[in-house]
Every structure is written in structure tokens, then in C-alpha cells.
Design a protein around this motif. Structure first.
Motif, PDB file in Angstrom:
ATOM      1  N   VAL A   1      -4.374  61.283  21.230  1.00 50.13           N
ATOM      2  CA  VAL A   1      -5.453  60.377  20.879  1.00 50.13           C
ATOM      3  C   VAL A   1      -6.065  60.379  19.506  1.00 50.13           C
ATOM      4  O   VAL A   1      -6.337  59.543  18.580  1.00 50.13           O
ATOM      5  N   ALA A   2      -6.529  61.691  19.231  1.00 45.65           N
ATOM      6  CA  ALA A   2      -7.204  62.227  18.015  1.00 45.65           C
ATOM      7  C   ALA A   2      -6.116  61.756  16.687  1.00 45.65           C
ATOM      8  O   ALA A   2      -6.650  61.322  15.816  1.00 45.65           O
TER       9      ALA A   2
ATOM     10  N   GLU B   1     -10.950  57.190  26.749  1.00 44.01           N
ATOM     11  CA  GLU B   1     -10.801  57.987  27.987  1.00 44.01           C
ATOM     12  C   GLU B   1      -9.620  57.236  28.780  1.00 44.01           C
ATOM     13  O   GLU B   1      -8.761  58.130  29.403  1.00 44.01           O
ATOM     14  N   ALA B   2      -9.494  56.040  28.811  1.00 43.04           N
ATOM     15  CA  ALA B   2      -8.296  55.120  29.590  1.00 43.04           C
ATOM     16  C   ALA B   2      -6.949  55.782  29.077  1.00 43.04           C
ATOM     17  O   ALA B   2      -5.980  56.254  29.480  1.00 43.04           O
TER      18      ALA B   2
ATOM     19  N   ILE C   1      -0.865  49.066  35.771  1.00 45.30           N
ATOM     20  CA  ILE C   1      -0.680  49.398  34.395  1.00 45.30           C
ATOM     21  C   ILE C   1       0.884  49.945  34.514  1.00 45.30           C
ATOM     22  O   ILE C   1       0.997  50.706  35.361  1.00 45.30           O
ATOM     23  N   VAL C   2       1.719  49.763  33.514  1.00 49.51           N
ATOM     24  CA  VAL C   2       3.002  50.177  33.382  1.00 49.51           C
ATOM     25  C   VAL C   2       3.226  51.114  32.213  1.00 49.51           C
ATOM     26  O   VAL C   2       4.166  51.921  32.138  1.00 49.51           O
ATOM     27  N   GLY C   3       2.235  50.916  31.314  1.00 50.15           N
ATOM     28  CA  GLY C   3       2.487  51.742  29.958  1.00 50.15           C
ATOM     29  C   GLY C   3       1.397  51.397  29.115  1.00 50.15           C
ATOM     30  O   GLY C   3       0.384  50.836  29.300  1.00 50.15           O
ATOM     31  N   LEU C   4       1.863  51.933  27.856  1.00 53.73           N
ATOM     32  CA  LEU C   4       0.712  51.701  26.548  1.00 53.73           C
ATOM     33  C   LEU C   4       1.322  51.494  25.595  1.00 53.73           C
ATOM     34  O   LEU C   4       2.561  51.709  25.334  1.00 53.73           O
ATOM     35  N   ALA C   5       0.777  50.539  24.508  1.00 57.40           N
ATOM     36  CA  ALA C   5       1.214  50.283  23.381  1.00 57.40           C
ATOM     37  C   ALA C   5       0.322  50.720  22.169  1.00 57.40           C
ATOM     38  O   ALA C   5      -0.970  50.285  22.127  1.00 57.40           O
ATOM     39  N   ILE C   6       0.765  51.582  21.277  1.00 52.36           N
ATOM     40  CA  ILE C   6      -0.362  51.939  20.026  1.00 52.36           C
ATOM     41  C   ILE C   6       0.213  51.644  18.599  1.00 52.36           C
ATOM     42  O   ILE C   6       0.924  52.445  17.949  1.00 52.36           O
ATOM     43  N   PRO C   7       0.430  50.215  18.321  1.00 51.76           N
ATOM     44  CA  PRO C   7       0.672  49.881  17.169  1.00 51.76           C
ATOM     45  C   PRO C   7       0.082  50.552  15.956  1.00 51.76           C
ATOM     46  O   PRO C   7      -1.216  50.793  16.222  1.00 51.76           O
TER      47      PRO C   7
ATOM     48  N   PHE D   1      -1.801  58.737  28.375  1.00 52.03           N
ATOM     49  CA  PHE D   1      -1.295  59.669  27.378  1.00 52.03           C
ATOM     50  C   PHE D   1      -0.816  60.919  28.267  1.00 52.03           C
ATOM     51  O   PHE D   1       0.491  61.385  28.277  1.00 52.03           O
ATOM     52  N   ALA D   2      -1.694  61.404  29.235  1.00 49.94           N
ATOM     53  CA  ALA D   2      -1.266  62.441  29.867  1.00 49.94           C
ATOM     54  C   ALA D   2      -0.188  62.365  30.878  1.00 49.94           C
ATOM     55  O   ALA D   2       0.424  63.009  31.290  1.00 49.94           O
ATOM     56  N   ASP D   3      -0.428  61.071  31.478  1.00 51.11           N
ATOM     57  CA  ASP D   3       0.436  60.352  32.488  1.00 51.11           C
ATOM     58  C   ASP D   3       1.808  60.319  31.998  1.00 51.11           C
ATOM     59  O   ASP D   3       2.908  60.597  32.634  1.00 51.11           O
ATOM     60  N   ALA D   4       2.028  59.748  30.750  1.00 49.70           N
ATOM     61  CA  ALA D   4       3.239  59.532  30.226  1.00 49.70           C
ATOM     62  C   ALA D   4       3.928  60.466  29.867  1.00 49.70           C
ATOM     63  O   ALA D   4       5.140  60.635  29.655  1.00 49.70           O
ATOM     64  N   ALA D   5       3.341  61.730  29.593  1.00 44.68           N
ATOM     65  CA  ALA D   5       4.047  62.776  29.134  1.00 44.68           C
ATOM     66  C   ALA D   5       5.019  63.683  30.063  1.00 44.68           C
ATOM     67  O   ALA D   5       5.955  64.147  29.851  1.00 44.68           O
ATOM     68  N   ALA D   6       4.657  63.279  31.216  1.00 43.41           N
ATOM     69  CA  ALA D   6       5.742  63.557  32.406  1.00 43.41           C
ATOM     70  C   ALA D   6       7.057  63.243  32.477  1.00 43.41           C
ATOM     71  O   ALA D   6       7.105  61.865  32.250  1.00 43.41           O
TER      72      ALA D   6
END
Length: 313
Positions: free
Chosen positions: A206-207, A171-172, A229-235, A177-182
Motif C-alpha cells: 500500500v505504501a 485499511e480495506a 469481493i473477488v479482487g482489487l484493481a490499482i491503476p 493485499f494480504a489475502d491476495a498474497a496467498a
């Protein structure tokens, strides 16, 4: 000129067709995909001349062998007469054949071209021809993408000192992902937002990453030591290599060098797990991300031009 569905033996023979390998996969790779069942006769069309010579091939590819998801191979033999007619016929006849077994053949195609392809007249001519034929047959949206690669022995940036990386719930990640799309410079993100909401796009993202070979346990939220929170990392991973996957800096934190820190984290994560090669892709128009890969020691190894259906649904 004739267009028809090949037998398995004919499909294997078509893998050896002399082709413009500068704009596609090598024939050895094609044969490997055929033997793995990801390229199949019922998802394919070949073109022969009036004399019966093989002059073209189109093969749709499926990851799980259940249904095709992309037009992977689309070639005309060098020197074949009427190349425009061959390429167009492979698409129109091939779609009829694929739709008879699957029902959806207007699928994307990727041109794989060498770095600096515009400076190679024979490659540029082939790319232009294919893009024109693709556009005339419903694949009118083009997006040039840059393929980067880090290899063992390359530059390794130090641990990002300003950030820490922590796990989070699905959920987080969906919210992030939604916030980063802007304001994203990613072409597909912008196109998707023309058709759907940021929340729906985030759920799809996410899926998608859950479906990739990489492990869910690798995902991290990037935050300051104060917890912001400044971003996300999806290795992530592909069937053959570790992959950068997805990284993003939230809009309010862009321009402060965090992209370098998040990329350094993902790179070091994969290296720490024994990776000898790490692949990554970004859009040509996303020059900040391309520059970050360059700073991190990733080499530009290939250019891909994604041809998508003109009407997105």
C-alpha cells in the motif's frame, strides 16, 4: 586498469560509451537522467584502460536525488579486454565510492533485454556474463520479468459486466493485499513472505503504490453485483506513462476469468482518462497473467532480468 569516481564532465562523457544497448538503457536516456540529477557523479564509477581509454561505467540511480535505490547502468565497452575484470571492478570499487556518501550500495540491477534474447548469441553471452559477475558480487537472485505495452488503437475489451468497481479505505486495501498474497505466482511476493508476514507485506505494498505517480482516488475493489469481493484493481502510473499497476483475484475466486475483467477495467479506465500508452509488467513464471495481457491486446515489448541481493533483509 583504473576505477574511480568521475567528475560531472566525465560522467556526461561516459554516457556516450559504446555499449551493449540490448542489455541496458540507450545513451540518450542515460544523459537525460544525468541532467535530471537522478544519476550523479558521487553515485558513479568509471573504468579506464592503462592507456586512459574509457572502458566501463557503473551508475547508481535515485528517484528523488537524495539517495540511490538501484544500480541502473553497468556496462563494459564492446571489445574491451578482460570484460569480467571490468564488470567486477566496477561493482567492487563503485560500492566503496557510493557507500562513502550513502552507506548502502548493494542495490539491485536490472538487465533490459529484447524479446527472444536467448536466440541472439551476442546478447545471451552478455547476459550470462553479467549474471555470473553479479552473482559473485552478492547479486545472486535473478527474476525474469516481462514488459507489456498497450498503445492507442489497440484492442479494447468491453466493460466487465459481471463485476462492479468501488472505492475502499486504505485499511480495506491492506486486508485485500494480504489475502491476495496467498498462492501468488509473483516471485517477489513469495520471497517477501519468506521474511515477513502477509500483513506487513500488505502495508508495504500500500505504501509503495501510494508513492507512485498514480492517484489514490483511482483504486478500486472488484466485487460481484451481490457485493462479494473477488479482487482489487490499482491503476497506476510511471513518470512517463499510465501503468496497469496492481491487480489481483482473491484465492477463492481464481480460475473464473475475473483477471480478464479486472484488467479490462484498468485498461478502459486509463483510456477514458486519455492515455495513449499503458505499460505493465509481470514475472515470466506467472504465465496466467502473461496470457491475460496477451488476450487484452498488450504486446510483449521487452524482457527484464532483475538481479537482487542474495540475502534479503
Amino acid at each position: 586498469m583504473d576505477f574511480y569516481r568521475p567528475s560531472l564532465a566525465e560522467l556526461r562523457a561516459a554516457a556516450a560509451l559504446p555499449s551493449h544497448t540490448a542489455t541496458g538503457l540507450s545513451n540518450d536516456v542515460i544523459l537525460t537522467e544525468i541532467e535530471a540529477g537522478r544519476l550523479k557523479p558521487e553515485w558513479s564509477c568509471i573504468a579506464t584502460s592503462d592507456d586512459g581509454d574509457l572502458i566501463g561505467r557503473a551508475m547508481w540511480w535515485g528517484r528523488d536525488s537524495q539517495e540511490p535505490i538501484a544500480l541502473d547502468i553497468w556496462d563494459v565497452a564492446p571489445g574491451a579486454p578482460e570484460p569480467t575484470r571490468v564488470l567486477s571492478g566496477l561493482l567492487t570499487h563503485g560500492r566503496v565510492l557510493v557507500e562513502a556518501t550513502n552507506g548502502r550500495a548493494l542495490l539491485p540491477h536490472t538487465l533490459r533485454v529484447p524479446v527472444g534474447w536467448r536466440d541472439r548469441p551476442e546478447v545471451a553471452e552478455t547476459v550470462q556474463l553479467k549474471m555470473q559477475v553479479a552473482s559473485a558480487n552478492g547479486l545472486g537472485r535473478a527474476n525474469e520479468r516481462l514488459q507489456f505495452q498497450w498503445d492507442e488503437g489497440g484492442m479494447v475489451h468491453p466493460d466487465p459486466a459481471r463485476l462492479r468497481f468501488t472505492p475502499a479505505s486504505d485499511e480495506a486495501f491492506t486486508r485485500l493485499f494480504a489475502d491476495a498474497a496467498a498462492g501468488s505466482l509473483d516471485v517477489m511476493t513469495a520471497r517477501e513472505l519468506e521474511q515477513t508476514t502477509a500483513a506487513d507485506l500488505a502495508r508495504d505494498e500500500v505504501a509503495y503504490y501510494l508513492s507512485c505517480p498514480g492517484e489514490r482516488s483511482w483504486w478500486r475493489v472488484a466485487q460481484t453485483h451481490d457485493g462479494e469481493i473477488v479482487g482489487l484493481a490499482i491503476p497506476s502510473a510511471t513518470p512517463t506513462n499510465r501503468n496497469v499497476g496492481y491487480l489481483a483475484v482473491l484465492p477463492q475466486h481464481r480460475g473464473h476469468g475475473h483477471v480478464d475483467e479486472i484488467l479490462a477495467y484498468i485498461t478502459r479506465f486509463h483510456i477514458g482518462d486519455g492515455a495513449r500508452r499503458i505499460t505493465a509488467t509481470t514475472d515470466a513464471v506467472n504465465t496466467p497473467m502473461a496470457a491475460a495481457f496477451d488476450r487484452a491486446g498488450y504486446k510483449l515489448v521487452e524482457v527484464r532480468i532483475d538481479l537482487e541481493p542474495s540475502q534479503m533483509h
